[in-house]
Design an enzyme around this catalytic site. Structure first.
Site, PDB file in Angstrom:
ATOM      1  N   CYS A   1      70.721  29.002  21.887  1.00 61.21           N
ATOM      2  CA  CYS A   1      71.728  28.158  20.867  1.00 61.21           C
ATOM      3  C   CYS A   1      73.045  27.839  21.880  1.00 61.21           C
ATOM      4  CB  CYS A   1      71.903  28.901  19.778  1.00 61.21           C
ATOM      5  SG  CYS A   1      72.764  28.044  18.421  1.00 61.21           S
TER       6      CYS A   1
ATOM      7  N   HIS B   1      66.236  30.198  17.572  1.00 57.02           N
ATOM      8  CA  HIS B   1      66.584  31.670  17.884  1.00 57.02           C
ATOM      9  C   HIS B   1      65.258  32.500  17.566  1.00 57.02           C
ATOM     10  CE1 HIS B   1      70.793  31.623  17.347  1.00 57.02           C
ATOM     11  NE2 HIS B   1      70.855  30.475  16.789  1.00 57.02           N
TER      12      HIS B   1
ATOM     13  N   GLU C   1      64.907  35.596  18.820  1.00 57.96           N
ATOM     14  CA  GLU C   1      65.154  36.839  18.281  1.00 57.96           C
ATOM     15  C   GLU C   1      65.225  37.229  16.859  1.00 57.96           C
ATOM     16  OE1 GLU C   1      69.207  34.865  18.431  1.00 57.96           O
ATOM     17  OE2 GLU C   1      67.360  34.565  19.355  1.00 57.96           O
TER      18      GLU C   1
END
Length: 225
Positions: A86, A194, A196
């Site tokens: 990002c 994302h 994660e």
């Protein structure tokens, strides 16, 4: 494997990243300040998402001048893996470590939703855990995720298999549906979604785990080569 997660003023996904690395993957991970000038003790660097320096001027435009980015460039030049997620992707393009730029979303609105991605290239150290054409469900959360490059750059990205992830349904207007790319050497990855935030079933998806598992497997291969 030891990861460095640089923290810029305004970063807000740094602890999410460290949680994924430490608690889910049992890897060593350190938060390192933007003033850090030496990353030699680490095996990989991940630039987290957020709003570095408040996204003033342009997303990533100020962060590229932070001392840690000089260290990141030197780190990448050794061939070790660097990933930007990002805002981290935006910083990598601003710093010249990846081609192209991230513009305002076509809708001119911030988008926060789950997006479906297609894995385009499994021959990278970031994607070897995935099957060809695998479909992933990963969260996105950005206002400037519209990837742009000129026609010549796009042709180079395609010819050198540098497009790693594509959106199945393009949420932000990115050229050629691009969601993530690597540099020509294959050791620097930038992506807007994302991973994660998709490492536990509790979060709605574990599809992001493959990226980190790929990195850990690559490190093992290098260590035993």
């Amino acid at each position: 494997m030891k990861f460095a997660v640089p923290v810029f003023p305004g970063s807000n996904c740094d602890h999410d990243m460290v949680n994924a690395l430490r608690d889910i993957l049992n890897a060593d991970a350190d938060l390192v300040p933007a003033t850090t000038t030496d990353l030699n003790e680490y095996d990989a660097v991940i630039l987290p998402g957020g709003f570095s320096y408040g996204d003033y001027l342009r997303s990533g435009a100020i962060a590229r001048f932070a001392p840690v980015m000089t260290a990141v460039k030197a780190f990448a030049a050794t061939g070790k893996p660097v990933m930007g997620i990002c805002n981290g992707f935006q910083i990598l393009t601003e710093a010249g470590l990846l081609p192209g730029a991230l513009q305002a979303n076509r809708s001119a609105q911030f988008i926060c939703e789950t997006s479906e991605l297609r894995v385009c290239n499994v021959e990278t150290q970031f994607t070897s855990d995935y099957a060809v054409d695998a479909r992933l469900q990963l969260p996105i959360a950005h206002g400037e995720g519209n990837y742009y490059c000129d026609d010549a750059t796009l042709a180079d990205l395609q010819a050198n298999h540098q497009i790693v992830f594509e959106y199945v349904t393009n949420p932000n207007g990115s050229v050629a549906n691009i969601a993530g790319i690597v540099n020509r050497q294959g050791n620097v990855l930038g992506m807007m979604p994302h991973p994660e935030r998709a490492v536990e079933a509790l979060l709605g998806s574990t599809d992001g785990l493959g990226i980190f598992k790929s990195l850990l497997a690559h490190r093992e291969e290098v260590a035993h080569a």
